[in-house]
Design a protein around this motif. Structure first.
Motif, short mmCIF file in Angstrom:
data_model
loop_
_atom_site.label_atom_id
_atom_site.label_comp_id
_atom_site.label_asym_id
_atom_site.label_seq_id
_atom_site.Cartn_x
_atom_site.Cartn_y
_atom_site.Cartn_z
N SER A 1 -43.98 -64.50 9.41
CA SER A 1 -45.23 -63.91 9.90
C SER A 1 -46.00 -65.01 10.57
O SER A 1 -46.98 -64.80 11.20
CB SER A 1 -46.01 -63.28 8.76
N ASN B 58 -46.59 -69.19 14.06
CA ASN B 58 -46.41 -67.98 14.84
C ASN B 58 -47.41 -68.02 15.99
O ASN B 58 -48.62 -68.00 15.78
CB ASN B 58 -46.63 -66.75 13.96
N GLN C 164 -50.04 -65.19 16.31
CA GLN C 164 -51.11 -65.26 15.31
C GLN C 164 -52.11 -66.36 15.61
O GLN C 164 -53.33 -66.14 15.52
CB GLN C 164 -50.48 -65.47 13.93
N ASP D 41 -41.50 -66.48 19.62
CA ASP D 41 -42.86 -66.34 19.10
C ASP D 41 -43.21 -67.43 18.10
O ASP D 41 -44.31 -67.43 17.53
CB ASP D 41 -43.07 -64.97 18.44
N LEU D 42 -42.28 -68.35 17.87
CA LEU D 42 -42.51 -69.42 16.89
C LEU D 42 -42.50 -70.78 17.58
O LEU D 42 -41.82 -70.97 18.59
CB LEU D 42 -41.42 -69.40 15.81
N PRO E 281 -39.55 -62.35 15.18
CA PRO E 281 -39.97 -63.54 14.47
C PRO E 281 -39.47 -63.56 13.04
O PRO E 281 -39.50 -62.55 12.38
CB PRO E 281 -41.50 -63.45 14.51
N TYR F 35 -36.18 -67.48 18.81
CA TYR F 35 -37.44 -67.02 18.20
C TYR F 35 -38.61 -67.49 19.06
O TYR F 35 -39.35 -68.42 18.70
CB TYR F 35 -37.56 -67.53 16.76
#
Length: 431
Positions: free
Chosen positions: A10, A197, A200, A167-168, A7, A165
């Motif tokens: 964060s 993210n 998160q 995770d984004l 990623p 990416y």
């Protein structure tokens, strides 16, 4: 056959073609279907099939890892899974069923890279589901992002997971009404694209305006967000302001231009485009310069629209905003943008105008791109897109015509498109 004339954070040409209408088939035989609801004209070399009709306001599309088509039905239905059959010549509907019943879902849909998590959006929330493509089930609903409801208008929340990416997720949110003064403050969370993210927000849900990272702002209503699959660069297609005036003169019929915006890479967090302002609500791009009364202004250049009297000094302030890479006719209302697999072409759906006379939009356009990843046409062009699928009778719009909405390419680079007004999904060949 029917003929139609890791990623990072964060957090044009001649017009005539064949429209082949089909439905489920067996043993390699062409499948049958009812006729298209409204006649269409296509650019030369293009053909299309109507896969299915009778849907309720179909909007965004995604293909899952098994080649099933997922579609959001806006305003009461939720998400539908459509299983397809394909003998190499004909692609047809094998089955169709609702897998999420949620009348708040209205547009956005995305899948995780492994195809096991489905993301959908409503006016207020981004939700995730555990998705089983083979079984056709979506379970374990969880809200990840909330507090997105506007006071009025612009209800879509478009979703895009960048391929590099996974995770984004990018999520666009439009303005509160036509001219949203609150959107001048990034703290409003409106007229923006934000980057979240997923790991998160799955652990700790957040509010849109205070969560994630600002990716772009000053975007009135960025419904269409696309990624060039070769360069990985992000583009948005943005709906311009209605009823604008220049020093008291009504210039709204042909201005401002609808915007194709370049955002670069999500990884370029130190670059000039990351978190940049694209102008709204003070600055808009010219399309028809002949009616503006601004000396020396070119198509695609930004000018100031706020207040009853605008000046060249104010116009100069617009130079600090990011101008569009291309502009298109006013009030055509872009909904989606998707690139083909080699990034040489982008396709844009135009939902159609209400704030201009005569009507315009209500079509699918194709925009040519260079190997550099930039459009072939200069930013000053008024001929940026080829009309590849258009309504035969534009005068009947919006009441009696198809209105292109969502787009998706399958693994064979065939383009699928929804028309929400007519409840149809088309598949186009020769794109």
């Amino acid at each position: 056959m029917i003929l139609f004339s890791n990623p990072v954070l964060s957090l044009l040409s001649g017009v005539t073609t064949v429209l082949l209408l089909v439905q489920p088939h067996a043993n390699g035989q062409a499948c049958n279907s009812p006729a298209a609801k409204y006649p269409a004209t296509f650019a030369g070399g293009l053909s299309a099939k109507v896969l299915i009709n009778g849907l309720k306001n179909p909007r965004s599309l995604r293909f899952d890892t098994l080649g099933n088509l997922l579609v959001v039905e806006q305003g009461g239905a939720g998400v539908r899974q459509i299983k397809l059959t394909d003998d190499g010549t004909n692609v047809c509907v094998a089955s169709s069923k609702q897998i999420i019943a949620d009348n708040t879902l209205n547009h956005g849909i995305e899948l995780s890279a492994d195809g096991k998590t489905l993301y959908v959006s409503s006016v207020n929330n981004l939700d995730q589901y555990t998705y089983d493509a083979a079984a056709g089930t979506a379970t374990n609903k969880k809200t990840l992002v909330n507090s997105m409801k506007n006071g009025g208008g612009h209800l879509t929340r478009t979703l895009l997971i960048p391929k590099a990416y996974p995770d984004l997720i990018l999520m666009g949110r439009g303005s509160d009404g036509n001219v949203d003064q609150g959107a001048k403050q990034t703290s409003s969370g409106r007229s923006q694209i934000r980057l979240f993210n997923l790991t998160q927000v799955a652990a700790t849900p957040v509010a849109y305006a205070t969560g994630g990272t600002l990716f772009a702002w000053g975007l009135r209503n960025p419904v269409g967000i696309g990624e060039n699959p070769v360069t990985g660069e992000i583009w948005s297609i943005d709906q311009g302001e209605d009823d604008i005036k220049r020093s008291g003169k009504d210039v709204h019929n042909t201005n401002p231009g609808e915007k194709l915006n370049f955002h670069g890479l999500v990884s370029d967090t130190k670059g000039p485009l990351f978190g940049a302002n694209y102008g709204y609500p003070e600055c808009v791009p010219a399309y028809d310069t002949s009616v503006l009364g601004i000396s020396g202004i070119k198509t695609g250049e930004m000018f100031w629209v706020e207040g009853t009297t605008q000046t060249t000094t104010q116009d100069a302030n617009c130079k600090s905003r990011i101008a569009p890479r291309l502009v298109f006719p006013a009030h055509n209302s872009p909904i989606d943008i998707k690139f083909n697999k080699d990034g040489s072409r982008a396709y844009v759906t135009w939902h159609g105008s209400w704030d201009r006379n005569p009507p315009d939009g209500y079509r699918l356009d194709r925009v040519e791109f260079l190997a550099s990843g930039q459009p072939k046409e200069p930013s000053t062009s008024t001929q940026s897109g080829l009309h590849v699928m258009s309504n035969n009778n534009m005068g009947s719009c919006p009441g009696s015509c198809f209105r292109p909405s969502g787009l998706a390419f399958d693994s064979k680079d065939r383009l699928f498109m929804t028309s929400d007004s007519s409840g149809e999904i088309f598949v186009l060949k020769g794109t």
